[in-house]
Design an enzyme around this catalytic site. Structure first.
Site, PDB file in Angstrom:
ATOM      1  N   VAL A 238      13.233   3.964  12.184  1.00  0.00           N
ATOM      2  CA  VAL A 238      11.986   3.163  11.698  1.00  0.00           C
ATOM      3  C   VAL A 238      11.853   2.161  12.636  1.00  0.00           C
ATOM      4  O   VAL A 238      12.652   1.274  12.677  1.00  0.00           O
ATOM      5  CB  VAL A 238      12.058   2.928  10.097  1.00  0.00           C
ATOM      6  CG1 VAL A 238      10.720   1.971   9.817  1.00  0.00           C
ATOM      7  CG2 VAL A 238      12.105   3.938   9.283  1.00  0.00           C
TER       8      VAL A 238
ATOM      9  N   ASN B  25      20.579  -1.377  13.327  1.00  0.00           N
ATOM     10  CA  ASN B  25      20.614  -0.518  14.600  1.00  0.00           C
ATOM     11  C   ASN B  25      19.506  -0.707  15.249  1.00  0.00           C
ATOM     12  O   ASN B  25      18.278  -0.854  14.938  1.00  0.00           O
ATOM     13  CB  ASN B  25      20.187   0.850  13.778  1.00  0.00           C
ATOM     14  CG  ASN B  25      21.265   1.658  12.713  1.00  0.00           C
ATOM     15  OD1 ASN B  25      22.598   1.513  13.104  1.00  0.00           O
ATOM     16  ND2 ASN B  25      21.041   2.399  11.597  1.00  0.00           N
TER      17      ASN B  25
ATOM     18  N   ASP C 240      17.141   1.939  -0.038  1.00  0.00           N
ATOM     19  CA  ASP C 240      16.811   3.200   0.871  1.00  0.00           C
ATOM     20  C   ASP C 240      16.592   4.452   0.059  1.00  0.00           C
ATOM     21  O   ASP C 240      17.290   4.819  -1.017  1.00  0.00           O
ATOM     22  CB  ASP C 240      18.135   3.294   1.930  1.00  0.00           C
ATOM     23  CG  ASP C 240      17.891   4.113   3.077  1.00  0.00           C
ATOM     24  OD1 ASP C 240      17.897   3.557   4.107  1.00  0.00           O
ATOM     25  OD2 ASP C 240      17.588   5.478   2.906  1.00  0.00           O
TER      26      ASP C 240
ATOM     27  N   SER D 224       0.849  -1.205   0.115  1.00  0.00           N
ATOM     28  CA  SER D 224       0.083   0.088   0.126  1.00  0.00           C
ATOM     29  C   SER D 224       0.847   1.111   0.059  1.00  0.00           C
ATOM     30  O   SER D 224       0.244   2.455  -0.119  1.00  0.00           O
ATOM     31  CB  SER D 224      -0.764  -0.230   1.210  1.00  0.00           C
ATOM     32  OG  SER D 224      -0.247  -0.050   2.414  1.00  0.00           O
TER      33      SER D 224
ATOM     34  N   GLN E  39      18.444   3.869  15.204  1.00  0.00           N
ATOM     35  CA  GLN E  39      17.110   3.445  14.672  1.00  0.00           C
ATOM     36  C   GLN E  39      16.067   4.331  14.360  1.00  0.00           C
ATOM     37  O   GLN E  39      15.918   4.830  15.577  1.00  0.00           O
ATOM     38  CB  GLN E  39      16.775   2.123  15.284  1.00  0.00           C
ATOM     39  CG  GLN E  39      15.458   1.443  14.809  1.00  0.00           C
ATOM     40  CD  GLN E  39      14.881   0.335  15.386  1.00  0.00           C
ATOM     41  OE1 GLN E  39      15.443  -0.374  16.404  1.00  0.00           O
ATOM     42  NE2 GLN E  39      14.145  -0.600  14.793  1.00  0.00           N
TER      43      GLN E  39
ATOM     44  N   HIS F  52      20.549  -3.242   7.107  1.00  0.00           N
ATOM     45  CA  HIS F  52      20.914  -2.096   6.218  1.00  0.00           C
ATOM     46  C   HIS F  52      22.056  -3.124   5.334  1.00  0.00           C
ATOM     47  O   HIS F  52      22.929  -3.801   5.993  1.00  0.00           O
ATOM     48  CB  HIS F  52      21.608  -1.002   6.624  1.00  0.00           C
ATOM     49  CG  HIS F  52      20.802  -0.040   7.325  1.00  0.00           C
ATOM     50  ND1 HIS F  52      20.174   1.058   6.659  1.00  0.00           N
ATOM     51  CD2 HIS F  52      20.292  -0.003   8.523  1.00  0.00           C
ATOM     52  CE1 HIS F  52      19.522   1.849   7.516  1.00  0.00           C
ATOM     53  NE2 HIS F  52      19.645   0.887   8.830  1.00  0.00           N
TER      54      HIS F  52
ATOM     55  N   HIS G  31      15.092  -4.163  10.476  1.00  0.00           N
ATOM     56  CA  HIS G  31      15.568  -3.976   9.256  1.00  0.00           C
ATOM     57  C   HIS G  31      17.095  -4.217   9.358  1.00  0.00           C
ATOM     58  O   HIS G  31      17.621  -3.729  10.017  1.00  0.00           O
ATOM     59  CB  HIS G  31      15.319  -2.754   8.292  1.00  0.00           C
ATOM     60  CG  HIS G  31      15.307  -1.560   8.960  1.00  0.00           C
ATOM     61  ND1 HIS G  31      14.600  -0.935  10.043  1.00  0.00           N
ATOM     62  CD2 HIS G  31      16.496  -0.691   9.173  1.00  0.00           C
ATOM     63  CE1 HIS G  31      14.876  -0.133  10.710  1.00  0.00           C
ATOM     64  NE2 HIS G  31      16.064   0.357   9.958  1.00  0.00           N
TER      65      HIS G  31
HETATM   66  P1  5GP Z   1      17.542   3.426  10.746  1.00  0.00           P
HETATM   67  O1  5GP Z   1      17.670   4.607  10.783  1.00  0.00           O
HETATM   68  O2  5GP Z   1      16.086   2.814  11.225  1.00  0.00           O
HETATM   69  O3  5GP Z   1      18.359   2.244  10.857  1.00  0.00           O
HETATM   70  O4  5GP Z   1      17.056   3.097   9.124  1.00  0.00           O
HETATM   71  C1  5GP Z   1      15.740   3.474   8.633  1.00  0.00           C
HETATM   72  C2  5GP Z   1      16.194   3.761   6.942  1.00  0.00           C
HETATM   73  O5  5GP Z   1      14.890   3.714   6.229  1.00  0.00           O
HETATM   74  C3  5GP Z   1      16.731   4.983   6.777  1.00  0.00           C
HETATM   75  O6  5GP Z   1      17.979   4.773   6.351  1.00  0.00           O
HETATM   76  C4  5GP Z   1      15.926   5.950   6.032  1.00  0.00           C
HETATM   77  O7  5GP Z   1      16.629   6.679   4.904  1.00  0.00           O
HETATM   78  C5  5GP Z   1      15.033   4.706   5.307  1.00  0.00           C
HETATM   79  N1  5GP Z   1      13.741   5.238   4.915  1.00  0.00           N
HETATM   80  C6  5GP Z   1      13.120   6.146   5.802  1.00  0.00           C
HETATM   81  N2  5GP Z   1      11.636   6.448   4.880  1.00  0.00           N
HETATM   82  C7  5GP Z   1      11.854   5.564   4.203  1.00  0.00           C
HETATM   83  C8  5GP Z   1      10.836   5.622   2.940  1.00  0.00           C
HETATM   84  O8  5GP Z   1       9.852   6.128   3.004  1.00  0.00           O
HETATM   85  N3  5GP Z   1      11.171   4.643   1.862  1.00  0.00           N
HETATM   86  C9  5GP Z   1      12.444   4.157   1.874  1.00  0.00           C
HETATM   87  N4  5GP Z   1      12.593   3.114   0.932  1.00  0.00           N
HETATM   88  N5  5GP Z   1      13.412   4.076   2.759  1.00  0.00           N
HETATM   89  C10 5GP Z   1      13.177   4.978   3.862  1.00  0.00           C
END
Ligand code: 5GP
Ligand code: ZN
Length: 113
Positions: free
Chosen positions: A95, A86, A31, A14, A93, A101, A99
């Protein structure tokens, strides 16, 4: 599935994303703010808020097998690649859906900042 969760919505279809790999348990997307020439996110379809919430070890095998498979398929092994998780805001972190990276295409420093 959590409607409040960006990665759940992407996994469900979605919300838009550039999906480079998909199987019944995992999706791999590009990303949106890449930190390396190749920056992918390896995401279990199951909603888990972070690594700290994983109890079933098969989640890790699904996610890590998908990561290595994509790295091989994209020809990243010769140049090297980095897998990063993360866990928690203090580690960066942003999100709250587990996940990994997958970063490649440049030299990486150690230890990470
Ligand atoms: P974190 O900071 O939680 O380890 O990684 C989250 C990642 O999600 C970040 O590298 C950020 O750039 C990516 N991200 C955030 N919003 C979106 C999105 O809407 N689409 C995609 N493809 N990546 C996203
Ligand atoms: Zn989620």
């Amino acid at each position: 599935m959590s409607r409040d969760c960006l990665f759940c919505r992407i996994a469900e279809g979605s919300e838009r994303a550039d999906i480079v790999y998909s199987d019944p348990d995992v999706i791999v997307i590009r990303d949106i703010h890449p930190r390396a020439p190749v920056h992918l996110l390896v995401i279990p379809r199951q909603h888990l808020g972070s690594a700290d919430e994983v109890e079933d070890p098969s989640v890790w095998s699904s996610v890590m097998n998908a990561a290595v498979r994509v790295a091989r398929d994209m020809g990243l092994c010769a140049g090297g690649y980095r897998l990063v998780v993360n866990c928690g805001a203090g580690a960066g972190q942003t999100v709250s859906h587990l996940h990994v990276h997958l970063l490649a295409g440049r030299i990486f420093q150690w230890p990470p900042g």
